[in-house]
Design a protein around this motif. Sequence first.
Motif, short mmCIF file in Angstrom:
data_model
loop_
_atom_site.label_atom_id
_atom_site.label_comp_id
_atom_site.label_asym_id
_atom_site.label_seq_id
_atom_site.Cartn_x
_atom_site.Cartn_y
_atom_site.Cartn_z
N MET A 101 40.45 32.77 46.97
CA MET A 101 40.32 34.14 46.32
C MET A 101 41.74 34.79 46.93
O MET A 101 41.99 34.56 48.23
CB MET A 101 39.26 35.02 46.78
N LYS A 102 42.36 35.63 46.19
CA LYS A 102 43.52 36.27 46.46
C LYS A 102 43.21 37.58 46.49
O LYS A 102 42.43 38.12 45.78
CB LYS A 102 44.73 35.85 45.60
N ASP A 103 43.82 38.26 47.55
CA ASP A 103 43.58 39.65 47.78
C ASP A 103 43.96 40.92 46.57
O ASP A 103 43.62 41.70 46.34
CB ASP A 103 44.11 40.15 49.17
N GLU A 104 45.24 40.56 46.24
CA GLU A 104 45.82 41.14 45.12
C GLU A 104 46.58 40.41 44.13
O GLU A 104 47.19 39.21 44.39
CB GLU A 104 47.10 42.05 45.87
N LEU A 105 46.29 40.52 42.72
CA LEU A 105 46.80 39.81 41.93
C LEU A 105 47.50 40.75 40.82
O LEU A 105 47.02 41.64 40.46
CB LEU A 105 45.97 39.09 41.01
N THR A 106 48.76 40.39 40.35
CA THR A 106 49.65 41.19 39.31
C THR A 106 49.74 40.07 38.17
O THR A 106 50.28 39.02 38.60
CB THR A 106 50.84 41.75 39.75
N LEU A 107 49.31 40.79 36.90
CA LEU A 107 49.65 40.01 35.74
C LEU A 107 50.87 40.39 35.21
O LEU A 107 50.98 41.65 34.71
CB LEU A 107 48.61 39.85 34.85
N LYS A 108 51.84 39.71 35.28
CA LYS A 108 53.25 40.26 34.91
C LYS A 108 53.40 40.40 33.28
O LYS A 108 52.65 39.72 32.85
CB LYS A 108 54.47 39.34 35.36
N ALA A 109 54.32 41.03 32.94
CA ALA A 109 54.67 41.27 31.28
C ALA A 109 54.91 39.81 30.84
O ALA A 109 55.44 38.94 31.39
CB ALA A 109 55.94 42.11 31.18
N ASN A 110 54.34 39.74 29.60
CA ASN A 110 54.52 38.40 28.84
C ASN A 110 53.64 37.29 29.34
O ASN A 110 53.77 36.30 28.64
CB ASN A 110 55.96 37.98 28.69
N CYS A 111 52.84 37.52 30.59
CA CYS A 111 51.94 36.16 30.90
C CYS A 111 50.65 36.28 29.87
O CYS A 111 50.43 37.24 29.44
CB CYS A 111 51.66 36.40 32.36
N VAL A 112 50.15 35.33 29.88
CA VAL A 112 48.74 35.15 29.22
C VAL A 112 47.85 34.57 30.22
O VAL A 112 48.01 33.44 30.63
CB VAL A 112 49.00 34.25 27.73
N MET A 113 46.55 35.11 30.45
CA MET A 113 45.48 34.68 31.33
C MET A 113 44.42 34.56 30.49
O MET A 113 43.83 35.53 29.98
CB MET A 113 45.34 35.76 32.57
N GLN A 114 43.80 33.19 30.64
CA GLN A 114 42.48 32.87 30.19
C GLN A 114 41.54 32.37 31.01
O GLN A 114 41.88 31.41 31.51
CB GLN A 114 42.82 31.85 28.85
N GLY A 115 40.46 33.36 31.37
CA GLY A 115 39.79 32.87 32.47
C GLY A 115 39.10 33.78 33.14
O GLY A 115 39.54 35.08 32.97
N ASN A 116 38.39 33.78 34.18
CA ASN A 116 37.82 34.70 35.11
C ASN A 116 38.74 34.81 36.39
O ASN A 116 39.43 34.01 36.86
CB ASN A 116 36.40 34.32 35.44
N ILE A 117 38.77 36.09 36.84
CA ILE A 117 39.48 36.40 38.03
C ILE A 117 38.48 37.14 39.10
O ILE A 117 37.78 37.99 38.91
CB ILE A 117 40.44 37.44 37.80
N TYR A 118 38.67 36.47 40.09
CA TYR A 118 37.97 37.08 41.36
C TYR A 118 39.01 37.67 42.32
O TYR A 118 39.91 36.84 42.92
CB TYR A 118 37.15 36.11 42.18
N THR A 119 39.12 39.05 42.74
CA THR A 119 40.29 39.37 43.50
C THR A 119 39.64 40.79 43.91
O THR A 119 38.88 41.35 43.19
CB THR A 119 41.73 39.59 42.80
N THR A 120 40.23 41.51 44.99
CA THR A 120 40.06 42.80 45.40
C THR A 120 40.84 43.93 44.72
O THR A 120 40.55 45.06 44.54
CB THR A 120 40.24 42.89 46.88
#
Length: 51
Positions: A1-20
């Motif tokens: 697990m990561k404490d902080e996650l940033t999805l940047k412009a133009n990225c595509v995330m498919q799936g589940n995220i566990y973060t604070t």
Amino acid sequence: MKDELTLKANCVMQGNIYTTKLEIESQAKFNGSCNTNDMNQEVKLLEAVTE
């Protein structure tokens, strides 16, 4: 697990995220579910229950 996650412009995330902490920039795409609970707190609660 990561404490902080940033999805940047133009990225595509498919799936589940566990973060604070989660930040999704404009133009980013996210398809899935996100759990932003304090995972450390959950571990402490689980330890308390199992003791």
